[in-house]
Write a protein that holds these residues in place. Structure first.
Motif, PDB file in Angstrom:
ATOM      1  N   ARG A 197      -9.194  14.230   1.734  1.00 17.91           N
ATOM      2  CA  ARG A 197      -7.744  14.029   1.903  1.00 17.91           C
ATOM      3  C   ARG A 197      -7.449  12.924   2.908  1.00 17.91           C
ATOM      4  O   ARG A 197      -6.518  12.140   2.730  1.00 17.91           O
ATOM      5  N   THR A 229       0.596  11.530   1.550  1.00 16.85           N
ATOM      6  CA  THR A 229       1.286  11.503   0.257  1.00 16.85           C
ATOM      7  C   THR A 229       2.347  10.403   0.213  1.00 16.85           C
ATOM      8  O   THR A 229       2.450   9.668  -0.770  1.00 16.85           O
ATOM      9  N   SER A 279       1.152   6.625   4.959  1.00 24.48           N
ATOM     10  CA  SER A 279      -0.295   6.501   4.694  1.00 24.48           C
ATOM     11  C   SER A 279      -0.857   5.290   5.443  1.00 24.48           C
ATOM     12  O   SER A 279      -0.428   4.154   5.259  1.00 24.48           O
ATOM     13  N   ARG A 326      -4.562   5.145  -0.242  1.00 24.14           N
ATOM     14  CA  ARG A 326      -3.131   4.945  -0.495  1.00 24.14           C
ATOM     15  C   ARG A 326      -2.549   3.897   0.457  1.00 24.14           C
ATOM     16  O   ARG A 326      -1.705   3.091   0.065  1.00 24.14           O
ATOM     17  N   VAL A 375       5.480   6.710  -3.819  1.00 17.27           N
ATOM     18  CA  VAL A 375       4.916   8.069  -3.830  1.00 17.27           C
ATOM     19  C   VAL A 375       4.525   8.500  -5.235  1.00 17.27           C
ATOM     20  O   VAL A 375       3.542   9.218  -5.425  1.00 17.27           O
ATOM     21  N   ASN A 426       0.679   6.790  -6.561  1.00 23.78           N
ATOM     22  CA  ASN A 426      -0.159   6.749  -5.355  1.00 23.78           C
ATOM     23  C   ASN A 426      -1.660   6.853  -5.634  1.00 23.78           C
ATOM     24  O   ASN A 426      -2.430   7.302  -4.802  1.00 23.78           O
ATOM     25  N   HIS A 458      -5.797  11.490  -6.419  1.00 25.32           N
ATOM     26  CA  HIS A 458      -5.543  12.899  -6.120  1.00 25.32           C
ATOM     27  C   HIS A 458      -6.759  13.487  -5.419  1.00 25.32           C
ATOM     28  O   HIS A 458      -7.891  13.111  -5.721  1.00 25.32           O
ATOM     29  N   ASP A 472      -6.346  20.177  -2.117  1.00 25.09           N
ATOM     30  CA  ASP A 472      -5.769  20.380  -0.787  1.00 25.09           C
ATOM     31  C   ASP A 472      -6.417  21.517   0.003  1.00 25.09           C
ATOM     32  O   ASP A 472      -6.067  21.735   1.162  1.00 25.09           O
TER      33      ASP A 472
END
Ligand code: DAT
Ligand code: MG
Length: 153
Positions: free
Chosen positions: A90, A96, A101, A107, A114, A117, A120, A123
């Motif tokens: 992450r 995000t 960022s 990113r 957003v 981006n 993925h 989380d």
């Protein structure tokens, strides 16, 4: 755990913009081990399944647009393994919101919106397990790499 796994996906914009190799390179160089990878053009039905991180976002005003974007072209799904893979993954993706960022993150280096981006990442460890099972029902490939002792204590 050095066996922690996370699901990382290059989104359709990242594929179209030729960033697949760049993103793989960052995870390889950091010291993570690639244990699964595939390119797929996912259906909206697949993307909305409860096992994805996106299931929590149903009801948000941007959800229909998110699914349309994610189903607009092929994505590259990967499973990366290594110490703190979920959290560090992450951090490598970046925040995000593009305004937050940091440069040096994927990113922060390549995205401005957003809703476009690039990438993925799961989380949490539990959602990573769910996403890995969803995208790789056939399982991942275990193998050893020779330089592990130079990456982990
Ligand atoms: P992340 O992808 O950093 O885990 P998230 O899970 O909150 O962020 O949201 C998933 C994706 O949904 C995100 O990468 C981009 C899109 N998204 C999130 N918030 C949004 C917003 N306010 N407007 C448009 N798209 C949004
Ligand atoms: Mg998320």
């Amino acid at each position: 755990s050095i066996k922690e796994q996370t699901y990382i996906m290059v989104k359709p914009d990242g594929v179209q913009r030729g960033l697949v190799g760049e993103i793989i390179a960052r995870f390889e160089k950091r010291g993570f081990k690639l244990v699964a990878m595939k390119l797929v053009h996912a259906t909206p039905e697949h993307l909305e399944k409860p096992a994805t991180d996106y299931a929590d976002l149903k009801g948000k005003p941007f959800f229909p647009g998110l699914i349309k974007y994610m189903a607009s072209g092929p994505v590259v799904g990967m499973v990366w393994e290594g110490l703190d893979a979920v959290k560090t993954g992450r951090v490598m993706l970046g925040a995000t919101k593009p305004l937050e960022s940091a440069p040096g993150t994927i990113r922060g280096d390549y995205a401005l919106a957003v809703g476009r981006n690039i990438c993925h990442g799961s989380d949490a460890v539990e959602s990573a397990q769910n996403e890995i099972a969803l995208w790789f029902p056939e399982g991942v490939t275990q193998y050893s790499i020779a330089n592990e002792g130079w990456i982990f204590e």
